[in-house]
Design a protein around this motif. Structure first.
Motif: not given
Length: 250
Positions: A219-244
């Motif tokens: 629906s959003f992908g909060l783990a991705a946002l948390e990781a990026m805030a910690c300087g960690v790049p993310v590889i995820g699927t283009s699904a749901g709200g994650l591309p936002e």
């Protein structure tokens, strides 16, 4: 004991009256918006007009998808709220399309505190999880089928054959035992660390070199946002709200 929704509504009304509240902010239409609306009606009888703001996170659509009998009460809870927000444009559109909601829903994304989530916030304990020269690959989830935990382990298996790496798995859920067994079957049990639920996740994420999030949908992908805030790049699927949240190629 009374059903949870009714007990919660009673407690909400009691707290609102005692504290002189003007507004209840509830998360999820089921059951919390329903409880909030009941509390509002009870308070209205006492001369107090509470407002109910409901934030949608995606579970409501999942519940209705599993059992359509919940559609009328879910839609009613949303439409009877004084204001409604959703955590992504994707979820806002799904609320209109899947639930037939006709009222305004405002998109307000999730967020993190940048003072807590920082690239240099790793704890001394977190640093002991990764040996010198290893690349820490991180996955955070509730270990449900939608998170595709099997794919996480298969991707890591390919990574560790190329470079020294360690897999840090944060969270817990119904497929954790399956993941532990797959790590053994793939021959890297000694390179997979299952941390379970971590309260201060911002103290572990900064040791990561990459976050894997191959979910079927987010629906959003909060783990991705948390990781990026910690300087960690993310590889995820283009699904749901994650591309936002994750910009491709950024």
């Amino acid at each position: 004991s009374p059903p949870y929704t009714l007990a919660l509504a009673t407690k909400m009304a009691e707290v609102a009256e005692r504290a002189g509240l003007d507004l209840l902010h509830v998360h999820y239409a089921l059951p919390h918006a329903i409880s909030g609306i009941l509390a509002r009606e009870m308070s209205d009888g006492n001369g107090v007009r509470l407002k109910v703001v409901t934030t949608l996170h995606g579970t409501d659509i999942t519940i209705v998808g599993q059992d359509r009998s919940y559609l009328p009460i879910t839609r009613w809870g949303i439409e009877q709220s004084d204001a409604v927000t959703a955590v992504s444009r994707y979820l806002t559109e799904m609320t209109f399309r899947e639930l037939g909601v006709r009222r305004k829903v405002e998109t307000i994304p999730n967020f993190v505190d940048p003072k807590r989530y920082t690239p240099d916030g790793a704890s001394s304990y977190a640093r002991t999880l990764v040996r010198e020269g290893e690349a820490a690959i991180v996955h955070v989830s509730n270990f449900r089928p939608v998170k595709r935990i099997g794919d996480v382990l298969k991707v890591f298996d390919r990574i560790r054959r190329k470079i020294p790496a360690r897999l840090l798995l944060i969270g817990d859920g119904p497929q954790r035992s399956l993941a532990e067994r797959l790590a053994r079957d793939l021959g890297f049990e000694d390179r997979a660390t299952f941390l379970g639920n971590v309260v201060a996740i911002e103290t572990v994420l900064p040791v990561g070199k990459l976050l894997l999030l191959p979910s079927d949908v987010e629906s959003f992908g909060l783990a991705a946002l948390e990781a990026m805030a910690c300087g960690v790049p993310v590889i995820g699927t283009s699904a749901g709200g994650l591309p936002e949240v994750v910009e491709d190629g950024a």
